[in-house]
Design a protein around this motif. Structure first.
Motif, PDB file in Angstrom:
ATOM      1  N   TYR A  45       9.361 -15.526  -9.134  1.00 49.65           N
ATOM      2  CA  TYR A  45       9.302 -14.125  -9.571  1.00 49.65           C
ATOM      3  C   TYR A  45       8.551 -13.282  -8.532  1.00 49.65           C
ATOM      4  O   TYR A  45       8.991 -12.192  -8.147  1.00 49.65           O
ATOM      5  CB  TYR A  45       8.630 -14.013 -10.947  1.00 49.65           C
ATOM      6  CG  TYR A  45       8.486 -12.574 -11.389  1.00 49.65           C
ATOM      7  CD1 TYR A  45       9.617 -11.787 -11.631  1.00 49.65           C
ATOM      8  CD2 TYR A  45       7.229 -11.976 -11.505  1.00 49.65           C
ATOM      9  CE1 TYR A  45       9.502 -10.454 -12.004  1.00 49.65           C
ATOM     10  CE2 TYR A  45       7.110 -10.644 -11.876  1.00 49.65           C
ATOM     11  CZ  TYR A  45       8.242  -9.892 -12.124  1.00 49.65           C
ATOM     12  OH  TYR A  45       8.132  -8.566 -12.475  1.00 49.65           O
ATOM     13  N   GLU A  46       7.438 -13.831  -8.056  1.00 44.90           N
ATOM     14  CA  GLU A  46       6.617 -13.123  -7.059  1.00 44.90           C
ATOM     15  C   GLU A  46       7.428 -12.831  -5.786  1.00 44.90           C
ATOM     16  O   GLU A  46       7.307 -11.770  -5.176  1.00 44.90           O
ATOM     17  CB  GLU A  46       5.390 -13.979  -6.713  1.00 44.90           C
ATOM     18  CG  GLU A  46       4.400 -13.294  -5.809  1.00 44.90           C
ATOM     19  CD  GLU A  46       3.321 -14.246  -5.295  1.00 44.90           C
ATOM     20  OE1 GLU A  46       2.478 -13.772  -4.502  1.00 44.90           O
ATOM     21  OE2 GLU A  46       3.337 -15.439  -5.668  1.00 44.90           O
ATOM     22  N   SER A  47       8.281 -13.774  -5.402  1.00 49.77           N
ATOM     23  CA  SER A  47       9.010 -13.618  -4.139  1.00 49.77           C
ATOM     24  C   SER A  47      10.159 -12.617  -4.233  1.00 49.77           C
ATOM     25  O   SER A  47      10.684 -12.174  -3.214  1.00 49.77           O
ATOM     26  CB  SER A  47       9.527 -14.971  -3.644  1.00 49.77           C
ATOM     27  OG  SER A  47      10.613 -15.413  -4.410  1.00 49.77           O
ATOM     28  N   GLU A  49       9.952  -9.479  -5.339  1.00 52.89           N
ATOM     29  CA  GLU A  49       9.424  -8.218  -4.805  1.00 52.89           C
ATOM     30  C   GLU A  49       9.180  -8.316  -3.296  1.00 52.89           C
ATOM     31  O   GLU A  49       9.474  -7.389  -2.540  1.00 52.89           O
ATOM     32  CB  GLU A  49       8.121  -7.852  -5.531  1.00 52.89           C
ATOM     33  CG  GLU A  49       7.699  -6.419  -5.259  1.00 52.89           C
ATOM     34  CD  GLU A  49       6.379  -6.055  -5.934  1.00 52.89           C
ATOM     35  OE1 GLU A  49       5.706  -5.151  -5.422  1.00 52.89           O
ATOM     36  OE2 GLU A  49       6.033  -6.680  -6.961  1.00 52.89           O
ATOM     37  N   LYS A  50       8.652  -9.472  -2.872  1.00 53.10           N
ATOM     38  CA  LYS A  50       8.370  -9.663  -1.436  1.00 53.10           C
ATOM     39  C   LYS A  50       9.655  -9.630  -0.607  1.00 53.10           C
ATOM     40  O   LYS A  50       9.699  -9.047   0.473  1.00 53.10           O
ATOM     41  CB  LYS A  50       7.647 -10.996  -1.218  1.00 53.10           C
ATOM     42  CG  LYS A  50       6.197 -11.007  -1.673  1.00 53.10           C
ATOM     43  CD  LYS A  50       5.590 -12.365  -1.371  1.00 53.10           C
ATOM     44  CE  LYS A  50       4.119 -12.414  -1.683  1.00 53.10           C
ATOM     45  NZ  LYS A  50       3.564 -13.768  -1.408  1.00 53.10           N
TER      46      LYS A  50
END
Length: 261
Positions: A45-47, A49-50
């Motif tokens: 999930y974090e990746s 946005e990245k």
């Protein structure tokens, strides 16, 4: 390494923490060294946005958004909605990925959870008419079964690790076979056989950077210009000129995404 090729890396993770200290320098260096494009694949999930941010900040980086099977627990309706919104906002998101099944690690989410999330993301790709980037580790049969459930979805079976027979089944369904650094390893009999037996117009090249660096850089942090070694190895296996392989794999990717890059 001399810049001899026009490189499009169809699978990398420049959002990975291992690039935090020198990301801009690495991206600048590989661009100077013949890398014209990268498909950065989200996994957690974090990746998401990245990866999205990387596509906005770098003209030659494109994105795939999805949840990797190791993080299948993170997928839910809100995440799906967010992925749809980001894709609608940004034409540089080219695929849903990295999705699939990983039965290698015991601590991964249960198989049924992985399969459910894989199906949901295949449905999403079908709905948005986008290709998928499939991760398949020690799960060939289940992966193939789910791929067959979605005949309208095409994509890449990334970092291919199956047999020639499995590769031919994937090709029959309209998929491309992602070949990475493993093909250069001395003990890589299986993937060498796959490259030998499948048509060149179904092969794509990738790094999975920062992982899986090809020989002679095995064990080091991988980066997209190392694809030169993969192109040369494929050319050697298929008894072709490396330039011919280079042009073919780039054309293959354009055909998959149905646009110029």
């Amino acid at each position: 390494m001399e810049n001899k090729y026009i490189i499009f890396d169809t699978h990398a993770h420049y959002d990975d923490n291992s690039f935090d200290e020198d990301r801009e320098a690495v991206l600048s260096q590989i661009k100077e060294n013949g890398v014209v494009g990268i498909l950065n694949c989200a996994s957690s999930y974090e990746s998401i946005e990245k990866t999205y941010k990387l596509t906005i900040e770098n003209d030659f980086i494109f994105g795939a958004l999805g949840i990797h099977p190791e993080n299948a627990d993170e997928f839910n309706n809100a995440v799906e909605k967010e992925i749809i919104e980001l894709i609608n906002e940004n034409k540089k998101i080219l695929a849903i990925g990295e999705i699939g099944l990983d039965y290698y690690w015991e601590e991964n989410p249960p198989k049924e959870v992985q399969k459910d999330v894989f199906r949901k993301q295949m449905k999403l790709a079908e709905k948005l008419n986008l290709p998928v980037i499939i991760h398949d580790r020690d799960a060939h049969q289940d992966t193939l079964e789910i791929m067959k459930e979605f005949p309208n979805v095409k994509g890449i079976v990334h970092c291919f690790s199956g047999s020639v027979e499995f590769a031919l089944e994937c090709i029959k369904l309209g998929y491309y076979i992602g070949i990475g650094g493993v093909v250069t390893f001395k003990n890589a009999k299986k993937v060498v056989e796959v490259v030998k037996k499948i048509p060149l117009d179904k092969i794509l090249v990738e790094t999975d950077a920062p992982y899986m660096a090809p020989t002679p850089n095995r064990g080091k942090r991988n980066k997209s210009d190392y694809i030169a070694y993969i192109i040369e190895q494929i050319a050697q296996i298929k008894d072709l000129e490396p330039k011919e392989v280079n042009i073919a794999v780039n054309d293959n990717f354009k055909r998959l995404i149905e646009r110029e890059i």
